[in-house]
Design a protein around this motif. Structure first.
Motif, short mmCIF file in Angstrom:
data_model
loop_
_atom_site.label_atom_id
_atom_site.label_comp_id
_atom_site.label_asym_id
_atom_site.label_seq_id
_atom_site.Cartn_x
_atom_site.Cartn_y
_atom_site.Cartn_z
N VAL A 1 0.63 -1.13 -0.03
CA VAL A 1 0.02 -0.08 0.02
C VAL A 1 0.84 1.40 -0.07
O VAL A 1 1.68 1.28 0.85
N ARG A 2 0.67 2.13 -0.96
CA ARG A 2 1.42 3.52 -1.11
C ARG A 2 0.53 4.36 -0.92
O ARG A 2 -0.38 4.98 -1.51
N LYS A 3 0.54 4.89 0.48
CA LYS A 3 -0.16 6.37 0.93
C LYS A 3 0.54 7.70 0.47
O LYS A 3 1.83 7.48 0.54
N PRO A 4 -0.24 8.60 0.28
CA PRO A 4 0.54 9.77 -0.42
C PRO A 4 1.55 10.38 0.72
O PRO A 4 1.21 10.33 2.03
#
Length: 297
Positions: free
Chosen positions: A118-121
């Motif tokens: 998962v790549r969160k801002p």
């Protein structure tokens, strides 16, 4: 004394085994009455019948790595990360993932792998996406690797060009049907098209080779495989080429398979507005040698 100690140890082990086989209540009771000290080994035994209780034992026996592993295997990846923040531990998430795969826990591994990617801002993922992908592949879990990567790469970002290429490369060499399904999703556009076109051609997926090649020499080599291409695919693709290249391909198709003449005629009629009529006439005149019936003796 030695005999007595050995007998006592054996009896204790027997009693624990009997409890494991016969009664979860016995195990809980022994833990609650502190008959045995909290150890990682005890937690491993109890995990067979009560995974939740084993987590408590791991924590009390100062085994944070086993707590993290247990949470991941219980399908609670968010709790793994919360526990890491709470304890200040820097867990080896890829090692945890590998153990899950080694133990055949593929559904839990997929859930954990997705969470790692998962790549969160403004934040980096918990593990490098490529490392997660390769971890699945090393254990032969290609389908699971694809499942994780399809979600991780769903944004179709330019910086994911390598991973998009790698995903197609792996599936085209091990499971072409899966690769074909990914192409049909029409999700990725940044992969190395020339490289993947070669893999498609080798895998017999001629249509996807055709639409990914850009060099006319490659296109001419592939388009003559009319037995592996649908008529509509060929006709539609001819309309994407510049007129001179379309004429070359039409000639090649008729030369390689004279029975495909009617299909080429259909394409010529459809694209009569963009391909000069006189050039089409020359094309069919030059193909008479291949389409005329052989003279009888």
């Amino acid at each position: 004394f030695f005999f007595f100690f050995f007998f006592f140890k054996q009896k204790t082990a027997y009693e624990i085994s009997a409890c494991l086989v016969g009664s979860e209540m016995c195990i809980r009771d022994r833990y609650q009455r502190r008959v045995h000290g909290c150890t990682g080994e005890l937690g491993n035994l109890i995990r067979q019948v009560d995974p939740q209780l084993s987590l408590t034992i791991y924590a009390k026996s100062n085994n944070p790595e086993l707590v993290a592993q247990g949470l991941a295997e219980a399908g609670q990846p968010d709790q793994v990360f919360a526990y890491a923040r709470k304890t200040g531990m820097n867990f080896d998430y890829l090692r945890i993932l590998d153990r899950m795969l080694e133990n055949g826990m593929k559904p839990q591994a997929v859930a954990f792998g997705k969470s790692l990617c998962v790549r969160k801002p403004g934040e980096a993922p918990m593990a490098e996406l490529n490392s997660v992908f390769e971890a699945f592949l090393r254990r032969g879990a290609t389908q699971e690797a694809v499942t994780v990567m399809l979600e991780a790469l769903s944004g179709n970002k330019p910086e994911d060009a390598y991973l998009q290429t790698r995903l197609f490369e792996v599936t085209l060499t091990t499971a072409p049907k899966i690769a074909e399904g990914i192409f049909q999703l029409n999700t990725f556009t940044y992969y190395d098209k020339q490289k993947i076109a070669r893999y498609c051609e080798q895998a017999g997926l001629m249509y996807y080779a055709l639409i990914n090649y850009s060099d006319i020499a490659d296109i001419r080599r592939v388009i003559v495989h009319t037995d592996k291409l649908k008529k509509d695919q060929i006709i539609d693709f001819l309309g994407t080429l510049e007129p001179s290249h379309a004429l070359m391909c039409m000639y090649d198709i008729i030369k390689a398979n004279p029975q495909a003449l009617s299909m080429v005629v259909e394409a010529a009629v459809k694209y009569n507005g963009q391909i000069p009529t006189n050039e089409l006439v020359k094309l069919f005149d030059s193909c008479l040698l291949y389409t005329s019936p052989s003279p009888r003796d």
